[in-house]
Design an enzyme around this catalytic site. Structure first.
Site, PDB file in Angstrom:
ATOM      1  N   CYS A   1      25.283  44.165  34.800  1.00  0.00           N
ATOM      2  CA  CYS A   1      26.019  44.205  36.057  1.00  0.00           C
ATOM      3  C   CYS A   1      25.920  45.586  36.703  1.00  0.00           C
ATOM      4  O   CYS A   1      25.741  45.700  37.921  1.00  0.00           O
ATOM      5  CB  CYS A   1      27.475  43.821  35.828  1.00  0.00           C
ATOM      6  SG  CYS A   1      28.315  44.786  34.544  1.00  0.00           S
TER       7      CYS A   1
ATOM      8  N   THR B   1      36.335  44.850  29.143  1.00  0.00           N
ATOM      9  CA  THR B   1      35.597  43.631  28.825  1.00  0.00           C
ATOM     10  C   THR B   1      35.991  43.129  27.441  1.00  0.00           C
ATOM     11  O   THR B   1      36.734  43.780  26.704  1.00  0.00           O
ATOM     12  CB  THR B   1      34.076  43.871  28.872  1.00  0.00           C
ATOM     13  OG1 THR B   1      33.727  44.858  27.884  1.00  0.00           O
ATOM     14  CG2 THR B   1      33.628  44.343  30.243  1.00  0.00           C
TER      15      THR B   1
END
Length: 332
Positions: A150, A180
């Site tokens: 990302c 995360t």
């Protein structure tokens, strides 16, 4: 209609499915996750703490996840080589477990009968492609590709515009990155990264990232000129790249803004976006761009030395690019 299977029904796998179901020409026909039963898959797809409840009907039976009346076959195999991809006529597998990122491991899907594989993360051995940066170099003979990370998808389009227009002498990147699933809810063991084992919700955690190095894989002209690090912060989603650049020639901040705005309206439309609004991170939840340049947040010290800021939804924006790569691979 390209027939797609998703291996790994975690954060990225579920969001990829949400996006893929809205794309013409993509038919997700199977999901594999050895750790999730069909009833639990239906629950997790329907309810999402970050992106909200799915706006549609989600049910299941013993064999399928059923979304808006469409049945998607579910499997619970640990070894991708054991999956019935041939029996299901799978064209492309989205490898979203985070485990089978090496090319030889991802190729197990091809052994199982799939034609091609798109890995939803960086790979040390599979070629990496970033939409808007080097995706034009993809050729149909390549069967396994990586969609990078990302952060790489945020940084690379911005770096390409800067390199093409002004030349980058050297650059340092920091990504201020939302927490995360790999992080800890309370302090716990993390042998390779002691700081990474500290409570995610209570700390700003310095960390390493391979994103800047990965950019040099898709933009080889930046080899030896770019590196970076990360700060993990206690937000659930949306991250931001802070890029400090020394240019090869004198440039004004207005010229930088103009070049990025032009790219966002032209060859990188839908990938790179531009804003002058007084935005904050939650303004980008669900944004499908790879990188949103924040023109009013940057600063300039001298004609060749600047700091630039670009936002990204590290879940939704990246997942949109995964689906883009499936479309690219299917049409090549």
């Amino acid at each position: 209609m390209v027939r797609v299977a998703i291996n790994g029904f975690g954060r990225i796998g579920r969001i990829v499915l949400r996006i893929a179901m809205k794309r013409d020409g993509i038919d997700v026909v199977a999901i594999n996750d050895p750790f999730i039963t069909n009833d639990y898959a239906a629950y997790m797809f329907k309810y999402d703490s970050t992106h909200g409840r799915y706006d549609g009907e989600v049910t299941h039976d013993d064999k399928d996840l059923i979304i808006d009346g469409k049945a998607i076959k579910c499997y619970q195999e640990r070894d991708p080589a054991d999956l019935p991809w041939g029996d299901n006529d799978i064209d492309i597998v989205i490898e979203a477990t985070g485990v089978f990122t090496a090319k030889d491991l991802a190729e197990k899907h091809i052994t199982a009968g799939a034609k091609k594989v798109v890995i939803t993360g960086p790979s040390a051995t599979a070629p990496m492609f970033v939409k808007g940066v080097n995706d034009d170099k993809y050729t149909s003979d390549v069967t396994v590709i990586s969609n990078a990370s990302c952060t790489t998808n945020c940084l690379a389009p911005l770096a390409k515009v800067l390199q093409d227009n002004f030349g980058i002498e050297e650059a340092l990147m920091s990504t201020v990155h939302s927490q995360t699933a790999t992080q800890k809810t309370v302090d716990g063991p993390s042998k390779k990264d002691w700081r990474g084992g500290r409570t995610a919700s209570a700390n700003i955690i310095p960390s390493s990232t391979g994103a800047a190095k990965a950019v040099t894989k898709v933009l080889p002209e930046l080899e030896g000129k770019l590196t970076g690090m990360a700060f993990r912060v206690p937000t659930v989603d949306v991250s931001v790249v802070d890029l400090t650049v020394r240019f090869a020639k004198d440039v004004t901040y207005d010229e930088i803004k103009a070049a990025i705005k032009k790219a966002s309206e032209g060859e990188m439309k839908g990938i790179l976006a531009y804003t002058e609004d007084a935005v904050v991170s939650t303004d980008f939840l669900g944004d499908t761009h790879s990188s949103i340049f924040d023109a009013s947040a940057g600063i300039q010290l001298s004609p060749r030395f600047v700091k630039l800021v670009s936002w990204y939804d590290n879940e939704y924006g990246f997942s949109a690019r995964v689906v883009d790569m499936v479309e690219l691979v299917s049409k090549a």
